[in-house]
Design a protein around this motif. Structure first.
Motif, PDB file in Angstrom:
ATOM      1  N   PHE A 123      58.775 -20.011  12.655  1.00 36.43           N
ATOM      2  CA  PHE A 123      57.933 -19.987  11.461  1.00 36.43           C
ATOM      3  C   PHE A 123      57.468 -18.571  11.166  1.00 36.43           C
ATOM      4  O   PHE A 123      57.470 -17.693  12.041  1.00 36.43           O
ATOM      5  N   GLY A 124      57.076 -18.353   9.947  1.00 35.45           N
ATOM      6  CA  GLY A 124      56.610 -17.043   9.525  1.00 35.45           C
ATOM      7  C   GLY A 124      55.150 -16.824   9.860  1.00 35.45           C
ATOM      8  O   GLY A 124      54.368 -17.774   9.941  1.00 35.45           O
ATOM      9  N   ILE A 125      54.797 -15.565  10.054  1.00 34.32           N
ATOM     10  CA  ILE A 125      53.403 -15.208  10.358  1.00 34.32           C
ATOM     11  C   ILE A 125      53.005 -13.982   9.542  1.00 34.32           C
ATOM     12  O   ILE A 125      53.846 -13.272   9.000  1.00 34.32           O
ATOM     13  N   GLY A 126      51.701 -13.740   9.466  1.00 36.07           N
ATOM     14  CA  GLY A 126      51.178 -12.601   8.717  1.00 36.07           C
ATOM     15  C   GLY A 126      51.106 -11.337   9.555  1.00 36.07           C
ATOM     16  O   GLY A 126      51.365 -11.345  10.761  1.00 36.07           O
ATOM     17  N   THR A 127      50.721 -10.262   8.901  1.00 28.90           N
ATOM     18  CA  THR A 127      50.733  -8.941   9.541  1.00 28.90           C
ATOM     19  C   THR A 127      49.841  -8.882  10.787  1.00 28.90           C
ATOM     20  O   THR A 127      50.241  -8.366  11.829  1.00 28.90           O
ATOM     21  N   SER A 128      48.627  -9.428  10.678  1.00 31.47           N
ATOM     22  CA  SER A 128      47.725  -9.374  11.831  1.00 31.47           C
ATOM     23  C   SER A 128      48.252 -10.225  12.984  1.00 31.47           C
ATOM     24  O   SER A 128      48.050  -9.896  14.153  1.00 31.47           O
ATOM     25  N   GLU A 129      48.964 -11.315  12.647  1.00 35.41           N
ATOM     26  CA  GLU A 129      49.551 -12.151  13.694  1.00 35.41           C
ATOM     27  C   GLU A 129      50.734 -11.441  14.349  1.00 35.41           C
ATOM     28  O   GLU A 129      50.965 -11.580  15.559  1.00 35.41           O
ATOM     29  N   VAL A 130      51.487 -10.693  13.560  1.00 35.68           N
ATOM     30  CA  VAL A 130      52.573  -9.888  14.133  1.00 35.68           C
ATOM     31  C   VAL A 130      52.003  -8.923  15.170  1.00 35.68           C
ATOM     32  O   VAL A 130      52.552  -8.751  16.267  1.00 35.68           O
ATOM     33  N   GLU A 131      50.875  -8.318  14.831  1.00 34.42           N
ATOM     34  CA  GLU A 131      50.212  -7.390  15.759  1.00 34.42           C
ATOM     35  C   GLU A 131      49.834  -8.107  17.054  1.00 34.42           C
ATOM     36  O   GLU A 131      50.036  -7.578  18.157  1.00 34.42           O
ATOM     37  N   MET A 132      49.327  -9.335  16.903  1.00 34.13           N
ATOM     38  CA  MET A 132      48.913 -10.106  18.073  1.00 34.13           C
ATOM     39  C   MET A 132      50.112 -10.418  18.980  1.00 34.13           C
ATOM     40  O   MET A 132      50.043 -10.303  20.206  1.00 34.13           O
ATOM     41  N   VAL A 133      51.225 -10.801  18.353  1.00 37.17           N
ATOM     42  CA  VAL A 133      52.428 -11.138  19.119  1.00 37.17           C
ATOM     43  C   VAL A 133      52.982  -9.906  19.828  1.00 37.17           C
ATOM     44  O   VAL A 133      53.364  -9.959  20.999  1.00 37.17           O
ATOM     45  N   MET A 134      53.021  -8.790  19.109  1.00 37.67           N
ATOM     46  CA  MET A 134      53.549  -7.561  19.704  1.00 37.67           C
ATOM     47  C   MET A 134      52.698  -7.112  20.895  1.00 37.67           C
ATOM     48  O   MET A 134      53.207  -6.571  21.882  1.00 37.67           O
ATOM     49  N   ALA A 135      51.413  -7.385  20.818  1.00 36.10           N
ATOM     50  CA  ALA A 135      50.508  -6.939  21.878  1.00 36.10           C
ATOM     51  C   ALA A 135      50.461  -7.903  23.060  1.00 36.10           C
ATOM     52  O   ALA A 135      50.288  -7.488  24.207  1.00 36.10           O
ATOM     53  N   SER A 136      50.626  -9.199  22.763  1.00 37.39           N
ATOM     54  CA  SER A 136      50.376 -10.182  23.823  1.00 37.39           C
ATOM     55  C   SER A 136      51.471 -11.236  24.007  1.00 37.39           C
ATOM     56  O   SER A 136      51.436 -11.989  24.978  1.00 37.39           O
ATOM     57  N   GLN A 137      52.433 -11.301  23.080  1.00 35.39           N
ATOM     58  CA  GLN A 137      53.443 -12.371  23.093  1.00 35.39           C
ATOM     59  C   GLN A 137      52.813 -13.751  22.965  1.00 35.39           C
ATOM     60  O   GLN A 137      53.410 -14.770  23.340  1.00 35.39           O
ATOM     61  N   CYS A 138      51.610 -13.797  22.394  1.00 32.82           N
ATOM     62  CA  CYS A 138      50.904 -15.063  22.213  1.00 32.82           C
ATOM     63  C   CYS A 138      50.364 -15.167  20.783  1.00 32.82           C
ATOM     64  O   CYS A 138      50.186 -14.159  20.092  1.00 32.82           O
TER      65      CYS A 138
END
Length: 337
Positions: A23-38
């Motif tokens: 599924f698609g996510i927003g910019t701040s969520e991309v940041e969260m994934v890149m930082a934590s994989q969560c």
């Protein structure tokens, strides 16, 4: 299969065709994934859409999903993650399944998926990044466990008969405003949408003159789409007043188009093969539709101005789009195959 995949694009759900939660996510969520994989998310509700039966002549997976959206509306699956099931879905190729999962978003869903099966495994086998040898066999054994349990309970279910589905086309300014190609625009269709599109209620779209055809986008820019188009237009030529763009979804697809000689068929028919990318789906660079002009497009969204300021988009399958290019107007492709 079995992966969780996120990306900053709503049509990430295309990967659901492989049995992935994508599924698609927003910019701040991309940041969260890149930082934590969560990701912290509210769990969506579960919806199953079952389609059974054999598809009629000239009906494709794009027609299936446009039909479903016309029945559910663009808000019909809001808050849900959708599983597609049934004999019709199982009969589809992987690329056809990708088209359906791709447009889950257009009915408001968080994403859509299809249970992996032999079609999935055969498609993946031998791919560059697929497991090899025994590891592939081990992966398949795991992938076979991913299907929903036979007694699984869904929050909402819909069932459709494939024989009720015809080639589809949209008439309005959202993907849910669609009709069977030989039907009439509903009497109670949205007046604002019709005014923008220059159409009227109770009007047939058959014979409606168009100016552009766009065959591409993440919905329909795979090699199977271009094989279908090339097979239809071989020996024919586009109407003189039509601008017809063919845009592969990747360099890999573009190379395969050339390897199979499809580019020659397309060019001889007057179609223009462009560089891979988003192109006219969202009026990228110079690939725009002029104000007040009509484009039969294989993309996924027909919002006001989506393909250029004042552009008028009619969503359809690659086969319907190819027929429109050849005859210069909207036709029922079943009469020509």
């Amino acid at each position: 299969p079995g992966m969780t995949i996120v990306c900053g694009d709503s049509h990430t759900s295309t990967h659901g065709a492989f049995g992935s939660i994508a599924f698609g996510i927003g910019t701040s969520e991309v940041e969260m994934v890149m930082a934590s994989q969560c990701l912290i998310l509210n769990k969506p509700k579960k919806m199953r859409i079952t389609v059974n039966g054999k598809l009629g002549k000239g009906v494709s997976s794009k027609d299936i999903v446009l039909y479903i959206i016309s029945e559910l509306t663009v808000n019909g699956a809001t808050g849900y993650f959708v599983e597609y099931a049934g004999s019709t879905i199982k009969s589809l190729s992987m690329e056809e399944r990708m088209t359906i999962c791709n447009m889950s978003i257009e009915m408001g869903a968080r994403g859509g998926l299809i249970a992996p099966d032999e079609t999935t495994f055969n498609y993946i086998k031998g791919k560059e990044y697929a497991p090899k040898g025994e590891k592939f066999d081990e992966a398949v054994a795991y992938w076979k466990t991913l299907a929903s349990d036979v007694d699984a309970v869904f929050d909402h279910e819909y069932t459709f008969d494939a024989s009720d589905i015809s080639p589809m086309i949209t008439y309005g300014t959202n993907p849910g405003q669609g009709i069977k190609i030989n039907d009439f625009i509903p009497e109670k269709a949205n007046t604002k949408s019709l005014t923008y599109m220059g159409l009227e209620n109770k009007q047939s779209l058959i014979g409606k003159k168009i100016q552009h055809v766009f065959i591409g986008s993440c919905t329909n820019s795979r090699i199977e789409d271009f094989r279908i188009v090339a097979n239809f237009i071989k020996g024919k030529r586009k109407a003189d007043h039509i601008s017809a763009l063919i845009v592969p979804g990747s360099k890999q697809v573009e190379n395969q188009v050339k390897k199979e000689g499809l580019d020659k068929i397309l060019e001889e028919a007057g179609f223009e093969l462009r560089e891979p990318g988003c192109s006219a789906c969202l009026a990228m660079n110079e690939d725009k539709i002029s104000k007040g002009e009509y484009c039969v497009s294989t993309s996924n969204r027909n919002f006001e101005g989506r393909q250029g300021p004042g552009s008028r988009t009619l969503l359809a399958s690659p086969l319907t789009a190819a027929a429109a290019a050849v005859y210069g107007e909207i036709v029922d492709v079943r009469e020509y195959i």
